[in-house]
Design an enzyme around this catalytic site. Structure first.
Site, PDB file in Angstrom:
ATOM      1  N   VAL A   1       4.942   2.861  -2.328  1.00 25.99           N
ATOM      2  CA  VAL A   1       4.528   3.919  -3.258  1.00 25.99           C
ATOM      3  C   VAL A   1       4.231   5.199  -2.485  1.00 25.99           C
ATOM      4  CG1 VAL A   1       2.946   4.548  -5.104  1.00 25.99           C
ATOM      5  CG2 VAL A   1       3.520   2.134  -4.742  1.00 25.99           C
TER       6      VAL A   1
ATOM      7  N   LYS B   1       7.375   7.063  -1.594  1.00 28.56           N
ATOM      8  CA  LYS B   1       7.917   7.778  -2.750  1.00 28.56           C
ATOM      9  C   LYS B   1       7.080   9.015  -3.073  1.00 28.56           C
ATOM     10  CE  LYS B   1      10.049   3.744  -4.930  1.00 28.56           C
ATOM     11  NZ  LYS B   1      10.079   2.875  -6.128  1.00 28.56           N
TER      12      LYS B   1
ATOM     13  N   HIS C   1      -1.905   5.756   0.170  1.00 27.86           N
ATOM     14  CA  HIS C   1      -2.587   5.042  -0.898  1.00 27.86           C
ATOM     15  C   HIS C   1      -3.121   3.712  -0.362  1.00 27.86           C
ATOM     16  CE1 HIS C   1      -0.545   8.007  -3.269  1.00 27.86           C
ATOM     17  NE2 HIS C   1       0.637   7.435  -3.157  1.00 27.86           N
TER      18      HIS C   1
ATOM     19  N   HIS D   1       3.686   0.331 -10.652  1.00 23.83           N
ATOM     20  CA  HIS D   1       4.116   0.384  -9.258  1.00 23.83           C
ATOM     21  C   HIS D   1       4.639  -0.960  -8.751  1.00 23.83           C
ATOM     22  CE1 HIS D   1       3.069   4.494  -8.585  1.00 23.83           C
ATOM     23  NE2 HIS D   1       1.818   4.315  -8.942  1.00 23.83           N
TER      24      HIS D   1
ATOM     25  N   GLU E   1      11.026   4.018 -11.603  1.00 23.36           N
ATOM     26  CA  GLU E   1      11.534   5.327 -12.014  1.00 23.36           C
ATOM     27  C   GLU E   1      12.143   5.286 -13.410  1.00 23.36           C
ATOM     28  OE1 GLU E   1      11.429   5.294  -7.562  1.00 23.36           O
ATOM     29  OE2 GLU E   1      12.059   3.887  -9.127  1.00 23.36           O
TER      30      GLU E   1
ATOM     31  N   ARG F   1      -7.675  11.013  -9.716  1.00 18.98           N
ATOM     32  CA  ARG F   1      -7.356  10.624 -11.092  1.00 18.98           C
ATOM     33  C   ARG F   1      -8.427   9.657 -11.556  1.00 18.98           C
ATOM     34  NH1 ARG F   1      -3.061   7.233 -10.827  1.00 18.98           N
ATOM     35  NH2 ARG F   1      -4.289   5.479 -11.616  1.00 18.98           N
TER      36      ARG F   1
ATOM     37  N   GLY G   1      -1.020   8.409  -7.075  1.00 20.59           N
ATOM     38  CA  GLY G   1       0.410   8.498  -6.871  1.00 20.59           C
ATOM     39  C   GLY G   1       0.945   9.868  -7.239  1.00 20.59           C
TER      40      GLY G   1
ATOM     41  N   TYR H   1       7.357   9.423 -11.215  1.00 11.45           N
ATOM     42  CA  TYR H   1       6.928   8.725 -12.432  1.00 11.45           C
ATOM     43  C   TYR H   1       5.402   8.544 -12.499  1.00 11.45           C
ATOM     44  CZ  TYR H   1       7.017   4.918  -9.018  1.00 11.45           C
ATOM     45  OH  TYR H   1       6.818   4.157  -7.899  1.00 11.45           O
TER      46      TYR H   1
END
Length: 346
Positions: free
Chosen positions: A19, A22, A99, A244, A250, A290, A311, A315
């Site tokens: 993740v 990405k 992360h 995830h 995606e 978040r 993230g 997406y």
């Protein structure tokens, strides 16, 4: 005007390594190269640091050089191994696009504090606090914020399955992206769920299932100067949100659809945003986070968890919520950088 030299650190040894890669790809796509000179530092799953050309699925197969972040404040940058000697690259800022464990839990932030290089995101204390869901709940409760009822199970500690009211969620206390999370409908499932969670963390959290809508709010800023993105709503057909872990996230999820802006009344939207800000301040967050919550049918907002480096993939929820509020990722990056360097959003 000279470009800012930005170290973008990604990858890492946690289960969220893919993740992170990405997320870094999306950051690279949205970096304004007229303003920034990026240096991409990938951390392999085994923990090796490498200076590479760009993040990507096969970043390790490209031209990479061993690199470390100097903890010496007189250097303030990267030390790159080149033909048996170290080359120094000075950095103005680090953007840790990491992360999970050893990236989002205060470990990386502690190394950056030693280095003396400004960095984007929460500090050591708030990163560690938010990573441990049980501690985050305790602090949030002390600030008057509703949380689920919960129990913690330490390593080698047992719990009486008859002492709980079902359903409950069992999860690692310090992990993300729903890795190791199980919904337990009856006592016969509990011990297996605890063992699943222990694959990711010795400390396990058991919490009551909150009946309500799963919602989130993206926050950017520091202290009183906070910007809230649009609220989103995760529409679930079954199970729980775990995009995830999908084979092709995606293209969407087999059990969930994020709705932005959330399909909730305006007064509920305002309450969610204010609650997210209260959580953010209570836990000492800065930069970005978040805040995930539940909205009960009676209008009460209940904290779920806080992601201090959410993230940033194509997406992911955080950039979508910010975009819906009028801030594309490129501008979010600009504001995060400004905040890290000056303490204010410009």
């Amino acid at each position: 005007m000279a470009r800012l030299k930005v170290g973008v650190i990604f990858g890492g040894v946690s289960e969220e390594h893919p993740v992170s890669v990405k997320s870094a790809q999306e950051v690279a796509r949205n970096l304004d190269l007229d303003k920034y000179e990026p240096f991409y530092v990938g951390i392999t799953k085994s923990g090796a640091w490498k200076l590479c050309d760009a993040p990507g699925p096969d970043w390790e197969a490209g031209r990479c050089r061993p690199v470390v972040l100097s903890p010496d404040r007189s250097v303030r940058g990267l030390l790159v191994l080149e033909q048996g000697r170290y080359e120094t690259i000075g950095l103005d800022l680090v953007l840790p696009v990491l992360h999970g464990k050893l990236g989002e839990d205060g470990a990386m932030q502690g190394l950056l504090e030693l280095s003396g290089i400004p960095y984007v995101g929460c500090d050591v204390q708030s990163s560690a606090l938010c990573m441990d869901k049980s501690l985050a709940y305790l602090v949030a409760r002390s600030a008057g914020i509703a949380t689920p009822n919960f129990w913690t199970v330490m390593a080698h500690e047992n719990i009486d399955p008859d002492g709980l009211t079902y359903p409950v969620f069992v999860k690692p206390a310090r992990s993300g992206s729903s890795f190791g999370v199980s919904k337990v409908s009856g006592k016969e499932e509990l011990l297996s769920a605890v063992e699943t969670a222990r694959r990711y963390d010795a400390k396990v959290l058991i919490e009551e299932a909150v009946v309500g809508s799963e919602i989130g709010c993206a926050i950017l800023g520091s202290e009183l100067d906070l910007f809230a993105g649009e609220v989103d709503h995760i529409s679930l057909s079954h199970g729980f949100f775990r995009i995830h872990q999908e084979d092709e996230p995606e293209s969407g999820s087999e059990n969930s659809t994020p709705i932005v802006p959330a399909d909730i009344p305006a007064e509920s939207r305002a309450l969610v945003q204010e609650t997210a800000k209260s959580v953010y301040r209570a836990l000492g967050c800065t930069g970005l986070s978040r805040v995930d919550m539940f909205l009960r049918d009676d209008g009460e907002v209940v904290l779920n968890e806080v992601n201090t480096l959410p993230g940033l993939t194509s997406y992911s929820r955080y950039p979508r919520m910010m975009a819906a509020a009028g801030l594309p990722l490129s501008e979010v990056i600009d504001r995060m950088v400004s905040l890290a360097l000056t303490g204010k959003i410009r």
